[in-house]
Scaffold this motif. Structure first.
Motif, PDB file in Angstrom:
ATOM      1  N   GLU A  45       0.849  -1.198   0.007  1.00 27.79           N
ATOM      2  CA  GLU A  45      -0.240  -0.080   0.067  1.00 27.79           C
ATOM      3  C   GLU A  45       1.105   1.048   0.012  1.00 27.79           C
ATOM      4  OE1 GLU A  45      -3.378  -0.056  -0.324  1.00 27.79           O
ATOM      5  OE2 GLU A  45      -3.184  -2.265  -0.571  1.00 27.79           O
ATOM      6  N   VAL A  46       1.920   1.274   0.669  1.00 29.55           N
ATOM      7  CA  VAL A  46       2.819   2.477   0.706  1.00 29.55           C
ATOM      8  C   VAL A  46       3.456   2.504  -0.566  1.00 29.55           C
ATOM      9  CG1 VAL A  46       5.020   1.353   1.632  1.00 29.55           C
ATOM     10  CG2 VAL A  46       4.274   4.036   2.238  1.00 29.55           C
ATOM     11  N   ARG A  47       3.522   1.430  -1.157  1.00 29.37           N
ATOM     12  CA  ARG A  47       4.230   1.543  -2.575  1.00 29.37           C
ATOM     13  C   ARG A  47       3.424   2.160  -3.548  1.00 29.37           C
ATOM     14  NH1 ARG A  47       7.033  -4.335  -2.989  1.00 29.37           N
ATOM     15  NH2 ARG A  47       4.813  -4.592  -3.375  1.00 29.37           N
ATOM     16  N   LYS A  48       2.124   1.803  -3.567  1.00 28.89           N
ATOM     17  CA  LYS A  48       1.018   2.366  -4.382  1.00 28.89           C
ATOM     18  C   LYS A  48       0.982   3.939  -4.148  1.00 28.89           C
ATOM     19  CE  LYS A  48      -1.693  -1.684  -4.710  1.00 28.89           C
ATOM     20  NZ  LYS A  48      -2.717  -2.582  -4.227  1.00 28.89           N
ATOM     21  N   PHE A  49       1.010   4.239  -2.689  1.00 24.99           N
ATOM     22  CA  PHE A  49       0.970   5.722  -2.372  1.00 24.99           C
ATOM     23  C   PHE A  49       2.191   6.166  -2.807  1.00 24.99           C
ATOM     24  CE2 PHE A  49       1.673   8.879   1.317  1.00 24.99           C
ATOM     25  CZ  PHE A  49       0.232   9.281   1.070  1.00 24.99           C
ATOM     26  N   LEU A  50       3.275   5.964  -2.783  1.00 23.56           N
ATOM     27  CA  LEU A  50       4.226   6.428  -3.535  1.00 23.56           C
ATOM     28  C   LEU A  50       4.178   6.878  -4.978  1.00 23.56           C
ATOM     29  CD1 LEU A  50       7.418   7.437  -3.429  1.00 23.56           C
ATOM     30  CD2 LEU A  50       7.846   5.030  -3.683  1.00 23.56           C
TER      31      LEU A  50
END
Length: 142
Positions: A45-50
């Motif tokens: 999820e944090v990679r998608k957020f990035l």
């Protein structure tokens, strides 16, 4: 049982994410630091957020904002740290722990907290020009 009216459906998760990603504005942000362990299951999820924050449209809202990505291998939970500048000039850090949040929740949370630091320009009142006001201006010039 008789029902009348229409049933409305939401556009779904993808339209909600698209709506939130259009609202991203990083004017008060000086630096964004993304920290995650790629081997942690909850780091997707944090990679998608990035990915959402690294788009050209978002970067255009503040070209001086610096991005930093820390990739660690210690099993630590993913987090994002925003270094913000308040309208008064003070600096503040917003630390978001991303371990149990979805992409939509991350976008909603950050949009809500960062939007309060955006300084809106004061509106100047512009009166519409009509034929009557044009005629009055011409008479004043003569």
């Amino acid at each position: 049982m008789f029902r009348s009216g229409t049933i409305t459906r939401s556009g779904g998760i993808f339209s909600a994410i698209a709506k939130q990603s259009k609202l991203i504005n990083i004017k008060p942000v000086n630096r964004i630091t993304f920290t995650f362990d790629p081997f942690n299951k909850r780091s997707t999820e944090v990679r998608k957020f990035l990915f959402q924050y690294s788009s050209a449209r978002v970067k255009a809202t503040n070209v001086n904002c610096k991005y930093r990505t820390n990739i660690v291998c210690d099993g630590s939970p993913p987090e994002v740290v925003f270094e913000l500048t308040k309208p008064s000039g003070e600096k503040e850090n917003l630390r978001v722990l991303c371990e149990n949040l979805t992409l939509l929740e991350l976008l909603q949370l950050t949009n809500k907290h960062i939007a309060q630091y955006i300084v809106k320009p004061e509106e100047t009142s512009k009166l519409p020009v009509t034929k009557a006001s044009k005629g009055a201006k011409l008479q004043q010039r003569r």
